[in-house]
Enzyme design. Structure first.
Site, PDB file in Angstrom:
ATOM      1  N   ARG A   1       0.766  -1.171  -0.042  1.00 47.85           N
ATOM      2  CA  ARG A   1      -0.048  -0.016  -0.122  1.00 47.85           C
ATOM      3  C   ARG A   1       0.870   1.230  -0.094  1.00 47.85           C
ATOM      4  O   ARG A   1       1.494   1.410   0.843  1.00 47.85           O
ATOM      5  CB  ARG A   1      -0.812  -0.072   1.473  1.00 47.85           C
ATOM      6  CG  ARG A   1      -1.550   1.332   1.498  1.00 47.85           C
ATOM      7  CD  ARG A   1      -2.768   1.184   2.411  1.00 47.85           C
ATOM      8  NE  ARG A   1      -3.779   0.542   1.749  1.00 47.85           N
ATOM      9  CZ  ARG A   1      -5.268   0.585   2.446  1.00 47.85           C
ATOM     10  NH1 ARG A   1      -5.379   1.345   3.504  1.00 47.85           N
ATOM     11  NH2 ARG A   1      -5.936   0.174   1.975  1.00 47.85           N
TER      12      ARG A   1
ATOM     13  N   HIS B   1      -7.387   0.827  -6.608  1.00 46.53           N
ATOM     14  CA  HIS B   1      -7.533  -0.127  -5.456  1.00 46.53           C
ATOM     15  C   HIS B   1      -8.227  -1.463  -5.759  1.00 46.53           C
ATOM     16  O   HIS B   1      -9.364  -1.665  -5.697  1.00 46.53           O
ATOM     17  CB  HIS B   1      -8.413   0.535  -4.320  1.00 46.53           C
ATOM     18  CG  HIS B   1      -8.306   0.101  -3.181  1.00 46.53           C
ATOM     19  ND1 HIS B   1      -7.656  -1.119  -2.747  1.00 46.53           N
ATOM     20  CD2 HIS B   1      -9.057   0.372  -1.990  1.00 46.53           C
ATOM     21  CE1 HIS B   1      -7.741  -1.318  -1.345  1.00 46.53           C
ATOM     22  NE2 HIS B   1      -8.850  -0.251  -0.874  1.00 46.53           N
TER      23      HIS B   1
ATOM     24  N   ASP C   1     -16.994   7.018  -1.756  1.00 46.99           N
ATOM     25  CA  ASP C   1     -15.956   6.839  -0.839  1.00 46.99           C
ATOM     26  C   ASP C   1     -15.778   8.172  -0.283  1.00 46.99           C
ATOM     27  O   ASP C   1     -16.554   9.246  -0.689  1.00 46.99           O
ATOM     28  CB  ASP C   1     -14.632   6.438  -1.971  1.00 46.99           C
ATOM     29  CG  ASP C   1     -13.362   6.070  -1.203  1.00 46.99           C
ATOM     30  OD1 ASP C   1     -13.379   6.078   0.213  1.00 46.99           O
ATOM     31  OD2 ASP C   1     -12.379   5.870  -1.694  1.00 46.99           O
TER      32      ASP C   1
ATOM     33  N   ARG D   1     -13.331  -8.977   1.478  1.00 48.60           N
ATOM     34  CA  ARG D   1     -11.878  -8.598   1.270  1.00 48.60           C
ATOM     35  C   ARG D   1     -11.117  -9.851   1.559  1.00 48.60           C
ATOM     36  O   ARG D   1     -10.005 -10.357   0.878  1.00 48.60           O
ATOM     37  CB  ARG D   1     -11.505  -7.538   1.985  1.00 48.60           C
ATOM     38  CG  ARG D   1     -11.966  -6.036   1.554  1.00 48.60           C
ATOM     39  CD  ARG D   1     -11.419  -5.632   0.398  1.00 48.60           C
ATOM     40  NE  ARG D   1      -9.841  -5.521   0.216  1.00 48.60           N
ATOM     41  CZ  ARG D   1      -9.108  -4.449   0.758  1.00 48.60           C
ATOM     42  NH1 ARG D   1      -9.737  -3.455   1.091  1.00 48.60           N
ATOM     43  NH2 ARG D   1      -7.808  -4.576   0.621  1.00 48.60           N
TER      44      ARG D   1
ATOM     45  N   GLN E   1     -10.002  -4.020  -3.451  1.00 46.02           N
ATOM     46  CA  GLN E   1     -11.343  -3.277  -3.129  1.00 46.02           C
ATOM     47  C   GLN E   1     -12.470  -3.747  -4.131  1.00 46.02           C
ATOM     48  O   GLN E   1     -13.474  -4.377  -3.800  1.00 46.02           O
ATOM     49  CB  GLN E   1     -11.545  -1.965  -2.646  1.00 46.02           C
ATOM     50  CG  GLN E   1     -12.710  -1.437  -1.949  1.00 46.02           C
ATOM     51  CD  GLN E   1     -13.014  -2.222  -0.714  1.00 46.02           C
ATOM     52  OE1 GLN E   1     -12.241  -2.208  -0.094  1.00 46.02           O
ATOM     53  NE2 GLN E   1     -14.286  -3.033  -0.472  1.00 46.02           N
TER      54      GLN E   1
ATOM     55  N   CYS F   1     -16.453   1.403   0.420  1.00 49.58           N
ATOM     56  CA  CYS F   1     -15.093   0.629   0.890  1.00 49.58           C
ATOM     57  C   CYS F   1     -14.814   0.769   2.115  1.00 49.58           C
ATOM     58  O   CYS F   1     -14.097  -0.307   2.658  1.00 49.58           O
ATOM     59  CB  CYS F   1     -14.010   0.855  -0.239  1.00 49.58           C
ATOM     60  SG  CYS F   1     -13.544   2.509  -0.062  1.00 49.58           S
TER      61      CYS F   1
END
Ligand code: CP
Length: 304
Positions: A102, A129, A218, A286, A132, A258
């Site tokens: 990340r 991402h 988001d 996830r 996700q 998310c």
């Protein structure tokens, strides 16, 4: 050797396999059956930004597959003391079997992958991402079946999640209705979409949600953009997912986020805590999709 640096790194056929495998892995997890396909393998997790879901899902996932995990951050490794990313990649990939990163710029993870002897997974960059959206689409399939031909409404920032949804629509045959404030639009060239018909841009977020099968959003300020927070609070004020937006979506529409979420900013509490929200399934998934992903990157397709 394959890496998973953005959603477009896999084909539609590979996604069909990973989703089927994730369903099997989830079933075994829920019924307390061991699934040690990555016995004695080691995952290195490198975090240059904060995380809850990504860390827990990758770490728990690797242990559940029979492997182990090394956790590194910028602050507690030489990454924070300017060791070149290429040198770090060469060293870490000689000692571990798979790496999840990340970080900030996508170019950073690409440089790491170019010098890695093992598969590298994008656990979030400024641009993408993919893990996700992998979980999100698996969650949609669990609740409503195939996402092909459906409409996803993206309300909010043209950020890494929006870019990844565009790539997914392009690849898996659905449409994204994108509504962002002016100045925060998605950049088609970053997303790298091939079929421009896979997304439509709407000035009015309510219109973007009309007839949508899935409404998603988001935070208004993603990690790394904190200095813009005050300006974003003003610019995004009309891009909150409301019960009115959910009411104009399709009758069976789902809501996803998310997480982490800010109730009263990008989403009304009545929406995220309401009956159309599947955010907890989305978060749990996830774990299951990333176990399938790590297994696929290390072992390829396995018989059911
Ligand atoms: N959605 C997500 O990536 O969550 P974390 O930032 O907690 O990992």
């Amino acid at each position: 050797m394959k890496h998973y640096l953005q959603f477009s790194d896999f084909s539609a056929d590979e996604y069909a396999y990973v989703f089927a495998r994730a369903a099997l892995i989830k079933h075994k997890f829920k019924t307390y059956q061991k699934h040690h396909t990555l016995l004695d393998r080691t995952l290195a997790m490198i975090f240059e930004k904060a995380s809850t879901r990504t860390r827990v899902s990758f770490e728990a996932g690797m242990y559940q597959l029979g492997g182990s995990v090394v956790h590194l951050t910028t602050g507690d490794s030489q990454l924070g003391r300017a060791e070149p990313i290429e040198d770090s990649a060469k060293v870490i990939s000689r000692m571990t079997d798979i790496v999840m990163i990340r970080t900030f710029e996508q170019t950073k993870i690409e440089r790491f992958a170019a010098h890695s002897r093992v598969p590298v997974i994008n656990g979030l960059t400024n641009e993408f991402h993919p893990c996700q959206v992998l979980a999100d689409i698996f969650t949609y399939i669990e609740h409503r079946g195939s996402i092909a031909g459906k409409t996803v409404a993206w309300v909010g920032d043209g950020n890494n999640m929006a870019n990844t949804w565009l790539q997914a629509a392009d690849l898996l045959g659905f449409t994204v209705h994108v509504s962002t404030p002016g100045g925060y639009e998605v950049n088609q060239s970053i997303a790298g979409v091939r079929a421009s018909g896979s997304y439509r841009v709407f000035e009015d977020p309510l219109k973007a949600c009309q007839g949508a099968d899935l409404v998603t959003t988001d935070v208004w300020t993603s990690m790394g953009f904190e200095a813009e927070n005050a300006a974003r609070m003003q610019a995004f004020a009309s891009w909150r997912v409301t019960t009115q937006m959910m009411a104009v979506a399709a009758p069976q529409a789902l809501f996803m986020h998310c997480l982490p979420a800010h109730r009263g900013e990008e989403v009304d509490a009545d929406v995220i805590d309401g009956p159309q929200s599947v955010v907890w399934d989305e978060a749990e998934n996830r774990l299951h999709v990333q176990k399938a992903l790590m297994e696929y990157l290390l072992l390829g397709e396995l018989p059911a």
